[in-house]
Design a protein around this motif. Structure first.
Motif, short mmCIF file in Angstrom:
data_model
loop_
_atom_site.label_atom_id
_atom_site.label_comp_id
_atom_site.label_asym_id
_atom_site.label_seq_id
_atom_site.Cartn_x
_atom_site.Cartn_y
_atom_site.Cartn_z
N ARG A 195 25.35 -30.12 -118.80
CA ARG A 195 24.48 -29.47 -119.79
C ARG A 195 23.02 -29.81 -119.49
N ASP A 196 22.76 -31.10 -119.20
CA ASP A 196 21.39 -31.54 -118.88
C ASP A 196 20.88 -30.83 -117.63
N LEU A 197 21.80 -30.72 -116.65
CA LEU A 197 21.41 -30.10 -115.38
C LEU A 197 21.09 -28.62 -115.56
N ARG A 198 21.90 -27.94 -116.38
CA ARG A 198 21.66 -26.51 -116.67
C ARG A 198 20.28 -26.34 -117.33
N ALA A 199 20.01 -27.23 -118.29
CA ALA A 199 18.72 -27.15 -118.99
C ALA A 199 17.58 -27.41 -118.01
N GLU A 200 17.80 -28.36 -117.10
CA GLU A 200 16.77 -28.71 -116.11
C GLU A 200 16.49 -27.52 -115.19
N ILE A 201 17.56 -26.84 -114.74
CA ILE A 201 17.40 -25.68 -113.85
C ILE A 201 16.70 -24.54 -114.60
N PHE A 202 17.08 -24.40 -115.88
CA PHE A 202 16.48 -23.33 -116.70
C PHE A 202 14.98 -23.57 -116.85
N ASP A 203 14.61 -24.84 -117.10
CA ASP A 203 13.18 -25.17 -117.23
C ASP A 203 12.45 -24.89 -115.92
N GLN A 204 13.10 -25.25 -114.82
CA GLN A 204 12.51 -25.03 -113.49
C GLN A 204 12.30 -23.53 -113.24
N LEU A 205 13.27 -22.74 -113.72
CA LEU A 205 13.20 -21.28 -113.57
C LEU A 205 11.92 -20.73 -114.22
N HIS A 206 11.57 -21.30 -115.38
CA HIS A 206 10.37 -20.83 -116.07
C HIS A 206 9.09 -21.38 -115.47
N ARG A 207 9.23 -22.52 -114.76
CA ARG A 207 8.04 -23.10 -114.12
C ARG A 207 7.66 -22.33 -112.86
N LEU A 208 8.70 -21.74 -112.19
CA LEU A 208 8.45 -21.05 -110.92
C LEU A 208 7.67 -19.76 -111.14
N THR A 209 6.84 -19.42 -110.16
CA THR A 209 6.13 -18.14 -110.26
C THR A 209 7.06 -17.04 -109.73
N PRO A 210 7.08 -15.88 -110.36
CA PRO A 210 7.97 -14.81 -109.88
C PRO A 210 7.57 -14.38 -108.47
N GLY A 227 19.66 -15.38 -105.78
CA GLY A 227 19.69 -16.80 -105.41
C GLY A 227 19.63 -17.68 -106.63
N GLU A 228 18.75 -17.29 -107.59
CA GLU A 228 18.62 -18.09 -108.82
C GLU A 228 19.89 -18.01 -109.66
N THR A 229 20.48 -16.80 -109.71
CA THR A 229 21.75 -16.66 -110.44
C THR A 229 22.82 -17.52 -109.78
N ALA A 230 22.79 -17.55 -108.43
CA ALA A 230 23.79 -18.35 -107.71
C ALA A 230 23.65 -19.83 -108.04
N HIS A 231 22.38 -20.28 -108.28
CA HIS A 231 22.19 -21.70 -108.66
C HIS A 231 22.96 -22.01 -109.93
N PHE A 232 22.98 -21.03 -110.86
CA PHE A 232 23.66 -21.25 -112.14
C PHE A 232 25.17 -21.11 -112.04
N SER A 233 25.64 -20.32 -111.09
CA SER A 233 27.10 -20.09 -111.02
C SER A 233 27.74 -20.94 -109.92
N THR A 234 27.56 -20.53 -108.66
CA THR A 234 28.30 -21.20 -107.57
C THR A 234 27.81 -22.63 -107.33
N ASP A 235 26.47 -22.83 -107.35
CA ASP A 235 25.94 -24.18 -107.07
C ASP A 235 26.36 -25.17 -108.15
N LEU A 236 26.24 -24.74 -109.41
CA LEU A 236 26.65 -25.64 -110.50
C LEU A 236 28.15 -25.90 -110.47
N ALA A 237 28.92 -24.88 -110.07
CA ALA A 237 30.37 -25.06 -109.96
C ALA A 237 30.68 -26.11 -108.89
N ALA A 238 29.91 -26.08 -107.79
CA ALA A 238 30.11 -27.06 -106.71
C ALA A 238 29.78 -28.47 -107.20
N ILE A 239 28.69 -28.58 -107.97
CA ILE A 239 28.30 -29.91 -108.50
C ILE A 239 29.36 -30.39 -109.49
#
Lengths: 231, 59
Positions: free
Chosen positions: A34-49, A59-71
């Motif tokens: 949960r903490d990691l998801r929140a951290e990635i979400f915050d990072q998503l808003h910090r990044l410039t489009p 790629g960003e969607t993959a961070h939330f699905s496949t990458d988090l599943a791997a972790i």
């Protein structure tokens, strides 16, 4: 009788503690994710489009699905596949050294032997796993593109073309998954082969020692018989 | 196998565990208990067999 009762009580305590530990570990893993998801979400808003658009979105969607599943998989597997076996090895090796140090020295050879195989195969397995992640992201990108441009695909009758492209990507993914699965199994098996080799060496060593003991006992009894005959 | 990625993952995981260190300590205790019991079972059986042999000489 006391020992059997103590063992039974021990089994009950360890089983209960194990169940409680499983629950706590599952909870800690979920909280960490949960903490990691929140951290990635915050990072998503910090990044410039970025200008590349859909490719980066996938790629960003993959961070939330496949990458988090791997972790998640790595975290959940940490206890049964890493921590508990490591503790077993540490306690077992200490006990073995306390009981029979010569056997323990031979058994300690298992460590380098078990590490040789994975050392050769693991870099390839890591590369294959990374490639598979990229292929999964490409499949996700295709799906996202098809969803967002559904109307246009229908209007220009591009379904067959899109399907062919998607099937091509999925075929790539099949090849990547097979390679990753096979190399992953090979990492495990190569460690097992080292352990089996050591067991063969240890069995040969035990047989040699037993033969030497039998010969020594036979020589001793023959000597005592000859001394008795002289008397 | 290169240890670098594993060490990096463990270090990163340690940072994730930090807010839940109390729970992590309880889990570690449980793991030690489990491993100690697993190691003691064969020894207990050895003692049991030795006692049985002493009690019943035929064994």
């Amino acid at each position: 009788m006391t020992l059997i009762v103590a063992m039974t009580i021990g089994v009950a305590i360890v089983a209960a503690a194990g169940l409680w530990r499983d629950y706590l570990y599952a909870r800690v893993c979920s909280l960490m994710l949960r903490d990691l998801r929140a951290e990635i979400f915050d990072q998503l808003h910090r990044l410039t489009p970025s200008s590349s658009g859909s490719e980066d979105n996938a790629g960003e969607t993959a961070h939330f699905s496949t990458d988090l599943a791997a972790i998640e998989h790595a975290l959940v597997s940490a206890v049964p596949w890493a921590l508990l076996p490591a503790l077993d090895v540490a306690i077992g090796t200490t006990l073995l050294f306390m009981l029979e140090w010569r056997l323990a020295v031979i058994a300690a050879l298992v460590f380098p032997l078990a590490l040789i195989g994975p050392r050769i195969v693991a870099p390839r397995a890591t590369r294959a796993s990374r490639e598979r992640k990229d292929q999964e992201a490409a499949v996700l990108r295709d799906v996202q593109e098809n969803i967002s441009a559904r109307q246009m695909i229908r209007a220009f009758r591009l379904e067959a073309l899109m399907r062919a492209r998607f099937i091509g990507r999925v075929d790539h993914l099949v090849a990547g998954s097979t390679r990753t699965g096979f190399l992953g199994a090979l990492v495990e098996r190569s460690a097992g082969i080292g352990i089996l080799l050591l067991q063969v060496v240890r069995a040969r060593h035990s047989i040699r020692i037993r033969r030497l003991r039998i010969r020594r006992d036979a020589a001793d009894s023959a000597r005592s018989r000859s001394i008795a005959a002289r008397r | 196998m290169t240890l670098g990625p594993i060490v990096r993952f463990v270090a990163r995981s340690a940072a994730w565990v930090r807010p839940y260190r109390g729970l992590a300590a309880v889990i570690a205790l449980g793991l030690i208990l489990e491993a100690a019991f697993t190691a003691s079972v064969p020894l207990a059986f050895r003692m049991l067999i030795a006692r049985l042999r002493r009690a019943i000489p035929i064994c």
